[in-house]
Each structure stands twice: as structure tokens, then as C-alpha cells.
Design a protein around this motif. Structure first.
Motif, mmCIF file in Angstrom:
data_model
loop_
_atom_site.group_PDB
_atom_site.id
_atom_site.type_symbol
_atom_site.label_atom_id
_atom_site.label_comp_id
_atom_site.label_asym_id
_atom_site.label_seq_id
_atom_site.Cartn_x
_atom_site.Cartn_y
_atom_site.Cartn_z
ATOM 1 N N VAL A 94 1.493 -0.910 0.181
ATOM 2 C CA VAL A 94 0.010 0.029 0.482
ATOM 3 C C VAL A 94 0.886 0.956 0.253
ATOM 4 N N GLY A 95 1.970 1.228 0.737
ATOM 5 C CA GLY A 95 2.927 2.530 0.869
ATOM 6 C C GLY A 95 3.334 2.269 -0.479
ATOM 7 N N ALA A 96 3.654 1.484 -1.231
ATOM 8 C CA ALA A 96 4.483 1.679 -2.320
ATOM 9 C C ALA A 96 3.499 2.850 -3.072
ATOM 10 N N LEU A 97 2.536 1.534 -3.290
ATOM 11 C CA LEU A 97 1.609 2.803 -4.267
ATOM 12 C C LEU A 97 0.743 4.201 -3.892
ATOM 13 N N LEU A 98 1.276 4.846 -2.737
ATOM 14 C CA LEU A 98 1.028 5.710 -2.017
ATOM 15 C C LEU A 98 1.674 6.292 -2.236
ATOM 16 N N LEU A 99 3.663 6.392 -2.557
ATOM 17 C CA LEU A 99 4.125 6.872 -2.708
ATOM 18 C C LEU A 99 4.253 7.110 -4.509
ATOM 19 N N LEU A 100 4.051 6.285 -5.469
ATOM 20 C CA LEU A 100 4.229 6.214 -6.628
ATOM 21 C C LEU A 100 3.386 7.710 -7.002
ATOM 22 N N GLU A 101 2.408 7.789 -6.018
ATOM 23 C CA GLU A 101 1.109 9.254 -6.943
ATOM 24 C C GLU A 101 1.824 10.653 -6.696
ATOM 25 N N PRO A 102 2.970 10.852 -6.044
ATOM 26 C CA PRO A 102 2.784 11.002 -3.899
ATOM 27 C C PRO A 102 2.310 11.083 -3.638
ATOM 28 N N ASP A 103 1.546 10.292 -2.532
ATOM 29 C CA ASP A 103 0.881 10.795 -1.299
ATOM 30 C C ASP A 103 1.302 10.912 0.099
ATOM 31 N N PHE A 104 2.481 11.003 0.179
ATOM 32 C CA PHE A 104 3.101 10.744 1.589
ATOM 33 C C PHE A 104 2.029 11.288 2.849
ATOM 34 N N GLY A 105 1.332 11.655 2.934
ATOM 35 C CA GLY A 105 0.697 12.271 4.049
ATOM 36 C C GLY A 105 -0.275 11.232 3.869
ATOM 37 N N ALA A 106 -1.173 10.545 3.111
ATOM 38 C CA ALA A 106 -1.807 9.573 3.543
ATOM 39 C C ALA A 106 -0.665 8.078 3.893
ATOM 40 N N PHE A 107 0.389 8.292 2.962
ATOM 41 C CA PHE A 107 1.084 6.933 3.769
ATOM 42 C C PHE A 107 1.604 6.879 5.507
ATOM 43 N N VAL A 108 1.561 8.457 5.625
ATOM 44 C CA VAL A 108 2.351 8.348 6.816
ATOM 45 C C VAL A 108 0.509 8.253 8.344
ATOM 46 N N VAL A 109 -0.103 8.269 8.028
ATOM 47 C CA VAL A 109 -1.524 8.687 8.118
ATOM 48 C C VAL A 109 -1.770 6.965 8.329
ATOM 49 N N ILE A 110 -2.188 6.407 7.068
ATOM 50 C CA ILE A 110 -1.867 4.872 7.211
ATOM 51 C C ILE A 110 -1.482 3.749 8.093
ATOM 52 N N THR A 111 -0.316 3.841 7.509
ATOM 53 C CA THR A 111 0.964 3.633 8.395
ATOM 54 C C THR A 111 0.192 3.224 9.468
ATOM 55 N N THR A 112 0.158 5.171 10.550
ATOM 56 C CA THR A 112 0.142 5.308 11.784
ATOM 57 C C THR A 112 -1.112 4.530 12.061
ATOM 58 N N GLN A 133 -5.088 13.018 11.454
ATOM 59 C CA GLN A 133 -5.168 13.413 9.874
ATOM 60 C C GLN A 133 -4.991 15.123 10.863
ATOM 61 N N THR A 134 -6.052 14.792 11.662
ATOM 62 C CA THR A 134 -6.076 16.556 12.711
ATOM 63 C C THR A 134 -4.969 17.207 12.853
ATOM 64 N N PHE A 135 -4.698 16.622 14.209
ATOM 65 C CA PHE A 135 -3.363 16.869 14.443
ATOM 66 C C PHE A 135 -1.687 17.261 13.073
ATOM 67 N N ILE A 136 -2.046 16.695 12.575
ATOM 68 C CA ILE A 136 -0.527 16.851 10.846
ATOM 69 C C ILE A 136 -1.456 17.975 10.384
ATOM 70 N N ASN A 137 -2.854 18.161 9.871
ATOM 71 C CA ASN A 137 -2.937 19.866 9.077
ATOM 72 C C ASN A 137 -2.801 21.132 10.289
ATOM 73 N N VAL A 138 -3.111 20.846 11.517
ATOM 74 C CA VAL A 138 -2.701 21.714 12.173
ATOM 75 C C VAL A 138 -1.799 21.469 12.887
ATOM 76 N N GLY A 139 -0.914 20.837 13.019
ATOM 77 C CA GLY A 139 1.068 21.218 12.973
ATOM 78 C C GLY A 139 1.173 21.815 11.534
ATOM 79 N N VAL A 140 1.029 21.843 9.969
ATOM 80 C CA VAL A 140 1.707 21.971 9.928
ATOM 81 C C VAL A 140 0.723 24.301 9.365
ATOM 82 N N ASN A 141 -0.070 23.651 9.553
ATOM 83 C CA ASN A 141 -1.176 25.360 9.531
ATOM 84 C C ASN A 141 -0.424 25.837 10.471
ATOM 85 N N MET A 142 0.252 25.704 11.357
ATOM 86 C CA MET A 142 0.906 26.328 12.602
ATOM 87 C C MET A 142 2.204 26.126 12.762
#
Length: 386
Positions: free
Chosen positions: A164-182, A331-340
Motif C-alpha cells: 500500500v505504501g509503494a502505491l501511495l508513494l508512486l502518486e506521490p501521497d506521502f501524507g496519506a502514507f503516514v496516516v495509514i501507517t500510523t 490527520q487533524t493533528f498533522i493538518n493543525v501542525g502544518v497550519n501552525m
């Protein structure tokens, strides 16, 4: 709806549902609708759509679709979600692979994450988050006796995660990979995985994430750029510097709804990834605090519902509920962290609020599954069959 129990019939009552959870979700959806409209007026006019309500109408349609999907999904018993967990995972994997097919996947801003469905774009990674929650929860329940074994318990899930990670990183969608792995790690931990194996998994994944950052120049720029956005405010620090300006202008109570300056073509993705910055500017610290409190309530309820399921010996619904809580929380934590400015930029929306059809529908779908788990707990507590 009427459910049979013995020789009698049970009518569905308001007490059968978590009213606080429902109204919290409705508040977030409603506030998101208002703020998406406020953040997107100038963008809608500037992109040549011709009218300021362009994004408002589309977002309202997404919310309506999400609520409709949620009503339908609520009718599905948790037993059925468990029964078809592998099929859902397979569907999500096929969609992720389909995104990479030339002519099928749509590329936006250098990323190929969407499948065009004529009037809307489908982002499979948003639904894969829920499908992974359901699949890993079922895997953990089925393999509970082998969670201390590397070969029988740990290795199969590691292989699945890498695919799943390989498919996401080929897009690339690193954020979704982090969320799904966590989420995967959290469910395995909550399901009772051996602590030594879990510690080894954490070390392996941290090393892998650092290697991915190190080997991709644009990820390196993002990683180091967020540490000091003012070093290059017109380049790699542009988004973050304007997000911080929005937070600073908002102060305690904000400049007033609709009064944001940063949304006037200064802050990129103001109605999607950086919606919280607009909320901070227009509604101030108090507005941001209310939003965070509403999300905290949903996440807390998810873990409480999971605990109530576990007490009744319903381990699959328990892990699904808590997995949904972890997903929304991370996902909320990452979005808030990025915004701040405390985390490097990632293309992750604020659940239930940011503009984006797939994100809205997937979030509503996940809450419907959570409500279903809670509803079944309440039926069992009253002595009814489900």
C-alpha cells in the motif's frame, strides 16, 4: 426501522443514538461549509468560474452526498463490515493502482492522486484509510493468537503495508502514507501485539520515513523549509509564512467572518489544506479552540465506544472504532501542525471541514461506521438482538 426481539418489536428511539456525537459532526460540517465559502470567494472569482459561490455549491453537494452515504452505511451491521473487510481492502488497492494508469489517473500540481468521474474527482487514498482500518482490525482479531510471532503475525501485515505504501508513494501521497501507517501500527498495538515486535516496527518505519525524506529533494526542502519559513518567504517558506501571518492577525477573537486578507490570493490552498489558517484569522484563537474541542470530543467518543465494545467481547467493532479515532486524530493533528508551522507541509485536509469531495464523503462514512458500532452496543445493553 423496527427490530425483532423474541416475540416483541423494538422501535428505534433517539436514545439509541449518540446524539452528542451526531451534533458535533453536524457542527463541524456546518462550520466547514461557512468557512470554505468565506475562504474561496476570491479564488472562485479569480479562477474564471464567474461567480463567488462556485466552491460553496460544490462543497454543499459533497456534504449532502456524504450524509446520504452515511445514512446508507449506518444500515450495514458491523458483522458485514468484518465479513467483507478483505474485499474492501482489495477494492481500495485496485483504485490506488488505477490512479497510476496513464489516461485514467488525473494529475494536479505534480501529483497523480485522482480518478476523474466527469463532474467530480475521486481520491482513492481517502477511502483507503477507512478500508485499512477495517481490514487491519479484522486481521488483528483473526491473528490474535499469533501477534507475538514475527512470521505469522507481524510479517504479513508488514508486506501489506509496504505494498500500500509503494502505491501511495508512486502518486506521490506521502501524507496519506503516514496516516495509514500510523493507523495500522495503532490497531496492532491496541490489539495486543508483542511489545518487542512493535518497537521493532516503529524503528523500521522511522528509518524508512527518514530515508524517503532524504532521497527526495522536494521532501528535504519541505522538511527543512518549515523550520525557518522566513529564510525564504517567497520560495519554499511561502505557504507557511502566510499561514503564520493569518494566525497572527487573528489574535484572540479574529478580524471577523469574511475579513481575512490572506485568503485574497496570498495563502495558497486557503479553502483546502490551509482552511484552519483562515479560521484563525477570521475567528481568532477562540474559533480555533472551539474547532479543536469539537474534534477532541469525536476522538474521545471513538475510544469510549471502542472500550464499550471490548467490554462486551466485540473486539472487531472495538478496534474499528478506536482505529477511526486514531485516523481522525492523526490527520487533524498533522493538518493543525502544518497550519501552525510545527510540522512540514503535507497535502492533508482537515476532516469534515476542508473542501474536497472524497475527504468529506470518507469522513462521513467513517462516522457512520462509528455510530453503528455505538448503536449495536446500546442494543445489546438493552437486551435486544442486532
Amino acid at each position: 426501522m423496527i427490530y425483532q426481539y423474541g416475540t416483541g418489536k423494538q422501535k428505534v428511539l433517539p436514545a439509541d443514538f449518540d446524539q452528542a456525537l451526531i451534533w458535533t459532526a453536524i457542527l463541524l460540517l456546518s462550520l466547514g461549509l461557512v468557512m470554505v465559502y468565506s475562504a474561496s470567494i476570491s479564488i472562485a472569482e479569480g479562477e474564471g468560474s464567474g461567480y463567488p459561490t462556485y466552491f460553496l455549491i460544490r462543497h454543499a453537494a459533497y456534504v449532502a452526498a456524504g450524509l446520504l452515504v452515511a445514512v446508507v452505511a449506518f444500515q450495514v451491521p458491523m458483522e458485514s463490515w468484518q465479513k467483507y473487510s478483505f474485499q474492501l481492502f482489495l477494492l481500495g488497492g485496485c483504485l490506488l493502482a488505477l490512479v497510476l494508469v496513464p489516461g485514467v489517473g488525473r494529475e494536479i500540481n505534480g501529483s497523480r492522486r485522482w480518478i476523474s468521474l466527469l463532474v467530480v474527482n475521486l481520491q482513492p487514498s481517502e477511502f483507503m484509510k477507512l478500508f485499512m482500518v477495517i481490514y487491519v482490525a479484522n486481521y488483528t482479531v483473526r491473528k490474535s493468537a499469533f501477534l507475538g510471532s514475527f512470521r505469522k503475525g507481524f510479517l504479513p501485515m508488514l508486506i501489506i503495508t509496504l505494498i500500500v505504501g509503494a502505491l501511495l508513494l508512486l502518486e506521490p501521497d506521502f501524507g496519506a502514507f503516514v496516516v495509514i501507517t500510523t493507523v495500522m501500527m495503532a490497531i496492532l498495538f491496541l490489539g495486543g501485539m508483542d511489545l518487542k515486535l512493535f518497537a521493532g516496527l516503529i524503528g523500521f518505519l522511522i528509518a524508512g520515513l527518514l530515508a524517503l525524506v532524504w532521497n527526495a529533494p522536494y521532501r528535504m526542502q519541505r522538511f527543512f523549509g518549515f523550520l525557518d519559513p522566513w529564510d525564504d518567504p517567497y520560495g519554499k517558506g511561502y505557504q507557511l509564512s502566510h499561514a503564520l501571518i493569518a494566525f497572527g492577525r487573528g489574535e484572540w477573537l479574529g478580524v471577523g467572518l469574511g475579513g481575512s486578507v490572506e485568503k485574497l490570493f496570498y495563502l495558497p490552498e486557503a479553502h483546502t489544506d490551509f482552511l484552519l489558517a483562515v479560521i484563525a484569522e477570521e475567528l481568532g484563537f477562540v474559533g480555533v479552540l472551539i474547532v479543536l474541542a469539537l474534534f477532541a470530543w469525536i476522538i474521545a467518543r471513538a475510544f469510549i465506544i471502542g472500550r464499550q465494545s471490548a467490554v462486551r467481547g466485540r473486539y472487531f467493532p472495538a478496534l474499528v472504532a478506536q482505529g477511526i479515532g486514531v485516523w481522525l486524530g492523526v490527520q487533524t493533528f498533522i493538518n493543525v501542525g502544518v497550519n501552525m508551522g510545527v510540522l512540514p507541509p503535507k497535502g492533508l485536509t482537515l476532516p469534515l471541514m476542508s473542501f474536497g469531495g472524497s475527504s468529506i464523503v470518507a469522513s462521513c462514512l467513517s462516522l457512520a461506521v462509528l455510530l453503528r458500532a455505538d448503536w449495536e452496543n446500546r442494543q445489546l445493553a438493552r437486551g435486544y438482538r442486532i
